[in-house]
Design a protein around this motif. Structure first.
Motif, PDB file in Angstrom:
ATOM      1  N   UNK A 188       1.527   1.979   4.458  1.00  0.00           N
ATOM      2  CA  UNK A 188       0.278   2.729   4.592  1.00  0.00           C
ATOM      3  C   UNK A 188      -0.899   1.765   4.705  1.00  0.00           C
ATOM      4  N   UNK A 189      -0.878   0.752   3.842  1.00  0.00           N
ATOM      5  CA  UNK A 189      -1.952  -0.244   3.843  1.00  0.00           C
ATOM      6  C   UNK A 189      -1.964  -1.038   5.142  1.00  0.00           C
ATOM      7  N   UNK A 190      -0.784  -1.474   5.511  1.00  0.00           N
ATOM      8  CA  UNK A 190      -0.644  -2.303   6.701  1.00  0.00           C
ATOM      9  C   UNK A 190      -1.146  -1.578   7.956  1.00  0.00           C
ATOM     10  N   UNK A 191      -0.985  -0.264   7.971  1.00  0.00           N
ATOM     11  CA  UNK A 191      -1.368   0.481   9.165  1.00  0.00           C
ATOM     12  C   UNK A 191      -2.773   1.081   9.045  1.00  0.00           C
ATOM     13  N   UNK A 192      -3.477   0.663   7.998  1.00  0.00           N
ATOM     14  CA  UNK A 192      -4.896   1.012   7.915  1.00  0.00           C
ATOM     15  C   UNK A 192      -5.184   2.399   7.378  1.00  0.00           C
TER      16      UNK A 192
END
Lengths: 488, 488
Positions: free
Chosen positions: B278-282
């Motif tokens: 989730x974080x990695x994809x913003x």
């Protein structure tokens, strides 16, 4: 004679249970908040005010006014002083001369302001009071609340009925909030006190007093800092062995500690030190007024916990996932039931789209079926008898009325089922009614459940945290008690 | 042609913006919940019901009834089916034959029950729909909500005015709760959908659709599991680069994952994997419906954050300590102000017992003084100009009326001051009105503040968490955007 013993011998009865109260310096600009707060007081109320422009307002409240404490004919047990700070030393001298039971200074502007004048005045009233053995509360606080005798510090507080919870707060706002939010949540107060800058009487004195108070079964504390740490811990250990003590430490973060310095002029100790000590001495740590209320509620209304394995019943599939994530996230276990329980459940659980592994998802149509109520009772009985389950938690919708029941007047068979279960089961039991549609419906429903002596919470998170603290408290007490017995 | 492209080309407009809706199988036992929920619908509503005992009830609602979908004279864009599960395959065939825009199955009892019959029926409707390219939503869900055209799945939902927030929920309860609690909190919905077992249309299809929907500026999702993880992440990356996507993952704990299996029959992936992706994809991770609402509120009403340093103003000493502990505990900084700010403050800050280091303690008497309102404006201006402060947070009491203002009718100068500050300042600004005395007063006050386009929260904790997510979101987007520009 050590300071500790001197303090122990202080008699605070005249302060907490006064028969006469004098308010010094109440005025129109404050909306006569003190005299109005005392309108229910079951005893003598006097005003001391020398400003002639204030006299008609005080007369209109029906309170006799005097020019000084000395002029009041009878004895004065408790004084509330709201004079400007420069007049504080004179009031302290008057209190000593009048031999009052104690005085609370609402007046602020002392050492917490870091001004030279404030610091000097604080030193002056402290020295005067200590020399004379005067029970001085504050300054910069709202003092005592005793609902049973109508001694209030805020007109919105309840009076009449007392309760089993004592509260000791360095902050006046927190004392007021706890008493008002507590009343909504079924937490009734025995006696509470806000003590501000704590120049003479400190949290330890009040903890000792409420520790010996028969009316008080649970004690909550909001503390920014203590003056004599060793004495505090000695008293805490003694009291916590007899009744639960919940501690909320203000100034837990570095920035928060800077705020306590501006608020009550105390330096807050490190959070880690507090955390360790509180646990070691058998008290319960909380972080907010909500957590204080929720934990007190669990301790008052929920039977002692023997383990951390929870049976969960929710009102929809989505809620069954969320309640499970929340309780598991709070460090509780949500185990599968015993095989015999599943055999019993299979015989009557007929909700298409529902499920009963643990969590149970009983779906919104549950209470629409004719045998919804008896199925609920059976389900609770399965949880009660299951050896894998220590506690039972039930989510309910705000308006649950079985088919055919009238809106008002009819007995509520769901509520009766819950009440019977609560009475006969030895397992901790909680109900959660979340907010849906209209908050007022949920508030009303919670009130009805709480009225049956059942611990009721407004969301999953608050219930889960409260149950976790409840479980931890009883485990810690068992550990400490066995250490005690083993002489460790 | 890959499955992803096939899905991309699906046209969901007839489902989300239908001009005609048919309800199959609504009945008295459900309180005709579907037909009643559609009473505001701006288009044709039809009923399909063959049970003669249900026909008078349907006629009483003024809805024309037919014996089958085929009998309905005009085209049908959207079908809501509430038939028993055994009849589901027949309804799917009818929908295909009628060439409807899509069908939502409220019907449950499929693979989520782990029964042979449920699993077989689910496979059957899935295969039928996939072969024919039918837009099937669910089963075991409540489908679409589009307030602008009065397409609701619960009578308590609002209709008429749409908003900028899209919501995609695997759970019907969470879709309903979000829309109702959202409306109270100033979060208006563009379009939302609950999609249950996701046998044909999955979260990814809806994310793609709302990603392209001009009305939708922010997307919230409650997901228990996704079928095609790679496609989900590809679409998420694309959409999150254009609008904020908030994701609440159900089944984050081991026990919670067991609950999702019983709820929608999906296996939840590990929480850690989700967190990272989730974080990695913003996107933004949230943990509850409250956090979803609060974060959406910050993103909608609060200006973009440029840093994590907060200026705090509270209404009493105790609250100033608590708000500081709470915001610092959420990982935000509460720094001292610039020296020039203190010089400015010293010129007008005259509250005895108050303080203005940071936090500010403006005390309850603040608004009783004649220049309270102009002092508030000056204080906010100091915060606005201070180089050490990125965001401004103000606690207010529910009923703040400056001296002399009438109870109703008069313009509220405090509210005007806040509204002006919000409009002219580039810094994030939030107001907190906690519960005191009566919840209804606080609710009313929050509504008035929210009505001015100011983000208003009911307690310190929710505000602090929302601000933290707001700050993190803008930092993350800046990082991802610079990676993008650098071609990383």
């Amino acid at each position: 004679m050590s300071k500790a013993i001197a303090s122990t011998s202080r008699n605070l009865d005249r302060v907490f249970c006064p028969r006469s109260v004098a308010v010094v310096g109440d005025k129109q600009a404050l909306g006569y908040m003190w005299l109005k707060a005392l309108s229910d007081f079951k005893g003598e109320v006097y005003s001391v005010q020398i400003d002639p422009s204030e006299l008609p307002g005080i007369a209109a409240l029906g309170v006799p006014n005097y020019s000084s404490l000395q002029d009041i004919p009878g004895p004065v047990d408790y004084v509330i002083s709201s004079v400007p700070r420069a007049a504080a030393p004179r009031i302290v001298r008057d209190c000593i001369e009048k031999a009052v039971g104690g005085v609370c200074f609402f007046t602020s502007g002392f050492a917490e302001t870091s001004t030279e004048e404030g610091t000097r005045l604080q030193r002056e009233i402290t020295e005067l009071a200590l020399q004379a053995g005067l029970n001085l509360i504050g300054p910069n606080c709202v003092g005592v609340y005793n609902p049973r005798i109508g001694l209030k510090h805020n007109a919105a507080q309840q009076s009449g009925e007392g309760g089993p919870v004592g509260f000791i707060a360095q902050s006046g706002t927190h004392a007021t909030l706890f008493s008002i939010l507590g009343a909504i949540n079924g937490i009734r107060i025995s006696k509470s006190v806000s003590y501000g800058n704590a120049v003479v009487l400190d949290s330890t004195d009040f903890l000792e007093y409420l520790g010996q108070d028969d009316e008080t079964r649970i004690i909550g504390m909001y503390i920014e800092g203590v003056r004599d740490g060793r004495r505090f811990l000695r008293v805490l250990k003694d009291v916590a062995a007899r009744k639960p003590v919940l501690i909320w430490k203000g100034g837990q973060t570095q920035a928060g500690a800077r705020a306590t310095a501006s608020h009550t002029g105390v330096l807050a100790e490190s959070a880690a030190v507090w955390e360790t000590l509180i646990r070691q001495y058998g008290a319960v740590k909380v972080h907010s007024v909500d957590e204080m209320i929720d934990t007190a509620k669990a301790l008052l209304y929920v039977k002692p916990a023997r383990g951390n394995r929870v049976g969960l019943i929710a009102m929809s599939g989505g809620q069954s996932v969320t309640i499970t994530d929340t309780f598991a996230g709070a460090g509780l276990e949500i185990p599968l039931l015993d095989e015999r329980s599943y055999d019993r459940l299979a015989a009557f659980f007929d909700i298409i789209g529902g499920s009963y592994r643990n969590p149970f998802d009983i779906s919104s149509s549950f209470f629409m079926s004719a045998n919804g109520v008896s199925n609920l009772a059976s389900m609770l009985d399965v949880m009660e008898k299951d050896p894998n389950i220590d506690s039972v938690v039930l989510e309910m919708f705000p308006l649950i009325r079985p088919q055919g029941a009238k809106d008002t007047g009819d007995k509520d068979p769901v509520l009766e089922t819950l009440s019977e279960f609560r009475a006969r089961s030895e397992k901790p039991f909680m109900v959660i009614i979340t907010t849906a549609h209209e908050e007022s419906l949920s508030t009303e429903a919670r009130k009805r459940v709480t009225g049956q002596g059942i611990a009721c919470f407004p969301n999953f998170e608050r219930a889960a945290k409260a149950l976790r603290r409840h479980v931890d408290y009883f485990r810690l007490r068992r550990e400490l008690d066995s250490c005690e017995q083993a002489g460790i």
